[in-house]
Design a protein around this motif. Structure first.
Motif, mmCIF file in Angstrom:
data_model
loop_
_atom_site.group_PDB
_atom_site.id
_atom_site.type_symbol
_atom_site.label_atom_id
_atom_site.label_comp_id
_atom_site.label_asym_id
_atom_site.label_seq_id
_atom_site.Cartn_x
_atom_site.Cartn_y
_atom_site.Cartn_z
ATOM 1 N N THR A 1 0.869 -1.157 -0.148
ATOM 2 C CA THR A 1 -0.025 -0.033 -0.139
ATOM 3 C C THR A 1 0.706 1.180 0.007
ATOM 4 N N ILE A 2 1.827 1.204 0.917
ATOM 5 C CA ILE A 2 2.757 2.547 1.100
ATOM 6 C C ILE A 2 3.590 2.451 -0.006
ATOM 7 N N GLY A 3 3.917 1.598 -1.046
ATOM 8 C CA GLY A 3 4.913 1.689 -1.947
ATOM 9 C C GLY A 3 6.245 1.669 -1.779
ATOM 10 N N ALA A 4 6.680 1.634 -0.509
ATOM 11 C CA ALA A 4 8.095 1.909 -0.031
ATOM 12 C C ALA A 4 8.988 0.642 -0.282
ATOM 13 N N ALA B 1 -6.043 -3.103 8.693
ATOM 14 C CA ALA B 1 -6.771 -3.710 7.545
ATOM 15 C C ALA B 1 -7.524 -2.623 6.815
ATOM 16 N N GLU B 2 -8.039 -1.645 7.694
ATOM 17 C CA GLU B 2 -8.999 -0.624 6.935
ATOM 18 C C GLU B 2 -8.102 0.269 6.059
ATOM 19 N N PHE B 3 -6.993 0.662 6.561
ATOM 20 C CA PHE B 3 -6.013 1.506 5.886
ATOM 21 C C PHE B 3 -5.862 0.732 4.427
ATOM 22 N N ARG C 1 -4.948 0.808 -0.853
ATOM 23 C CA ARG C 1 -3.983 -0.080 -1.392
ATOM 24 C C ARG C 1 -4.458 -0.045 -3.155
ATOM 25 N N GLY C 2 -3.640 0.322 -3.987
ATOM 26 C CA GLY C 2 -3.783 0.277 -5.476
ATOM 27 C C GLY C 2 -4.220 1.517 -5.837
ATOM 28 N N GLN C 3 -4.337 2.573 -4.961
ATOM 29 C CA GLN C 3 -4.958 3.846 -5.546
ATOM 30 C C GLN C 3 -3.719 4.413 -6.312
ATOM 31 N N ALA C 4 -3.976 4.894 -7.430
ATOM 32 C CA ALA C 4 -3.058 5.804 -8.385
ATOM 33 C C ALA C 4 -3.066 7.131 -7.475
ATOM 34 N N ALA C 5 -4.067 7.712 -7.149
ATOM 35 C CA ALA C 5 -4.108 9.007 -6.628
ATOM 36 C C ALA C 5 -4.593 8.762 -5.223
ATOM 37 N N ALA C 6 -3.869 9.267 -4.296
ATOM 38 C CA ALA C 6 -4.475 9.117 -2.884
ATOM 39 C C ALA C 6 -5.332 10.148 -2.650
ATOM 40 N N ASP C 7 -6.510 9.874 -1.874
ATOM 41 C CA ASP C 7 -7.765 10.714 -1.732
ATOM 42 C C ASP C 7 -7.684 11.377 -0.502
ATOM 43 N N GLU C 8 -7.421 12.828 -0.384
ATOM 44 C CA GLU C 8 -7.211 13.442 0.925
ATOM 45 C C GLU C 8 -8.599 13.226 1.694
ATOM 46 N N LYS C 9 -9.685 13.128 0.954
ATOM 47 C CA LYS C 9 -11.004 13.088 1.670
ATOM 48 C C LYS C 9 -10.966 11.748 2.251
ATOM 49 N N THR C 10 -10.669 10.721 1.672
ATOM 50 C CA THR C 10 -10.797 9.343 2.255
ATOM 51 C C THR C 10 -9.867 9.350 3.516
ATOM 52 N N PHE D 1 -0.756 7.449 10.835
ATOM 53 C CA PHE D 1 -1.308 6.795 9.652
ATOM 54 C C PHE D 1 -1.348 8.347 8.481
ATOM 55 N N THR D 2 -1.403 9.438 8.853
ATOM 56 C CA THR D 2 -1.218 10.511 8.109
ATOM 57 C C THR D 2 0.124 10.501 7.356
ATOM 58 N N ALA D 3 1.185 9.890 8.361
ATOM 59 C CA ALA D 3 2.593 9.997 7.602
ATOM 60 C C ALA D 3 2.774 8.752 6.582
ATOM 61 N N TYR D 4 1.840 7.635 7.043
ATOM 62 C CA TYR D 4 1.907 6.470 5.923
ATOM 63 C C TYR D 4 1.144 6.951 4.651
ATOM 64 N N PHE D 5 0.192 7.737 4.893
ATOM 65 C CA PHE D 5 -0.420 8.371 3.546
ATOM 66 C C PHE D 5 0.308 9.280 2.942
ATOM 67 N N THR D 6 0.947 10.115 3.570
ATOM 68 C CA THR D 6 1.966 11.163 2.812
ATOM 69 C C THR D 6 3.151 10.286 2.206
ATOM 70 N N ALA D 7 3.536 9.371 2.691
ATOM 71 C CA ALA D 7 4.731 8.559 2.329
ATOM 72 C C ALA D 7 4.120 8.130 0.862
ATOM 73 N N MET D 8 3.019 7.701 0.714
ATOM 74 C CA MET D 8 2.588 6.999 -0.316
ATOM 75 C C MET D 8 2.440 8.036 -1.642
#
Length: 388
Positions: free
Chosen positions: A39-42, A139-141, A146-155, A180-187
């Motif tokens: 999901t993070i793609g690191a 699991a929810e994250f 996972r698999g989103q080309a463009a991460a959604d800020e609203k989500t 979790f915001t950090a993981y999202f930002t890392a994506m």
């Protein structure tokens, strides 16, 4: 190949058998680690759940403690002269009233065994406590991102908005919001070095949340009342004396028993350190928590290149300034001194996370195929399948 997202987390949480539950928790941490990795793609960076896999495997070794570990007898042997001397004082008091068969250092084995069982229970409670809170969030994250080309800020806003926004110091989940915001930002990070540092920030924040939540269980384990349990065992042995002698015996041995408690506490410190303060690693290796963290085998540096000389992001710098005694290396200052203290544990943890973040051996399976097939069928693996 996409790793299947675990669907049996609620069933595992409800499993009453601590030994089986721990095996399933350990395996699901591994599965979630792989899912988060995707999901993070690191590519080069492991996540908190990766480390949790091996911490949970370590916990399982204590939870499954079915007999006195061999090192306990070694610790008792090293302290035998002092123990026997103090037990002798108790025996001399008793012998003046009723004949005794003699005490020796092995008298402590039974109370220490009882103490280890209580510690194992505390470890099992902590193992479940953390998994119950964090595994459903991982699991929810993964399910959302996972698999989103463009991460959604609203989500993301909806995901973290469902968490308790209060700071960790008030019992809230503020550290998880930031993690979790950090993981999202890392994506979304285009720079590999910055992505590694943001993942480290997320890992450390979850570590801080976890260790804060576990404070009670850690204190219970480290400060187990071995002296009180010893007294219970001694009193039980005195009750075999002729009728009417017990109350007199109990009062007479109170003072020498108090002196024995001092050496027993020292013995327990040594045993608890060995029992609690090591981390299982891939390949059957162990990492003592009371020693400075060595470099990864064949590595030239103690820290990955991307995590050396960290000057940003600011939140990570602030966290390292607060908790990292080693100050940019792990060969001096990373060891734990007093595992009861949150800041001491965090010093070890931030150094562990930083030094091992690109160690892909940690992404390996914690159990062999036969063991997994057994506990995935909700059965405990037998010894013939190999050590757990």
């Amino acid at each position: 190949m996409t790793t299947p997202l675990p669907t049996d987390i609620p069933k595992i949480i409800a499993e009453p058998q601590a030994e089986l539950r721990n095996l399933l928790i350990t395996q699901r941490y591994h599965d979630l680690s792989a899912c988060l990795h995707e999901t993070i793609g690191a590519d080069d960076d492991v996540n908190w759940s990766t480390f949790a896999t091996w911490a949970s495997k370590t916990a399982g070794q204590s939870i499954r403690n079915e007999e006195i570990p061999p090192f306990v007898r070694d610790v008792l042997a090293n302290a035998e002269d002092d123990i026997v001397h103090r037990l002798g004082r108790i025996e001399s008091v008793i012998h003046a009233i009723v004949p005794t068969t003699g005490f020796h250092a092995s008298f402590l084995l039974a109370p220490i065994e009882d103490t280890l069982k209580r510690v194992s229970t505390s470890i099992a409670v902590g193992n479940l406590k953390v998994f119950q809170e964090l595994a459903p969030l991982f699991a929810e994250f993964v399910a959302k991102f996972r698999g989103q080309a463009a991460a959604d800020e609203k989500t993301l806003a909806a995901f973290v908005g469902a968490l308790d926004q209060r700071p960790l110091s008030d019992g809230g989940q503020g550290a998880l919001v930031s993690a979790f915001t950090a993981y999202f930002t890392a994506m979304r990070a285009g720079n590999a070095v910055m992505r590694s540092r943001i993942v480290l920030l997320g890992n450390c924040l979850i570590g801080l949340h976890e260790q804060t939540r576990l404070q009670e269980q850690i204190e219970q384990a480290m400060d187990a009342p071995v002296d009180e349990i010893l007294t219970e065992h001694l009193h039980a042995s005195l009750e075999t004396a002729p009728t009417g002698f017990f109350d007199r015996l109990r009062d007479l041995v109170a003072t020498p028993l108090h002196d024995l408690h001092d050496v027993v506490r020292d013995v327990w410190e040594s045993i608890a350190t060995r029992f609690l303060m090591s981390l299982a690693l891939p390949g059957g290796q162990t990492l003592p928590l009371g020693r400075d963290i060595p470099p990864v085998a064949a590595a030239r540096n103690y820290l990955p290149p991307s995590l050396q000389n960290i000057t940003n992001p600011d939140d990570l710098v602030a966290l390292l300034v607060k908790y990292d005694r080693a100050r940019g290396t792990t060969d001096y200052g990373s060891a734990s001194v007093d595992w009861r203290r949150l800041d001491d544990r965090m010093n070890f943890i931030v150094n562990l996370f930083r030094s091992r973040q690109t160690d892909d051996d940690l992404l390996g399976q914690p159990f062999n195929d036969a063991q997994r097939a057994c506990f995935e069928a909700w059965q405990m693996p037998g010894p013939e399948l190999g050590p757990l």
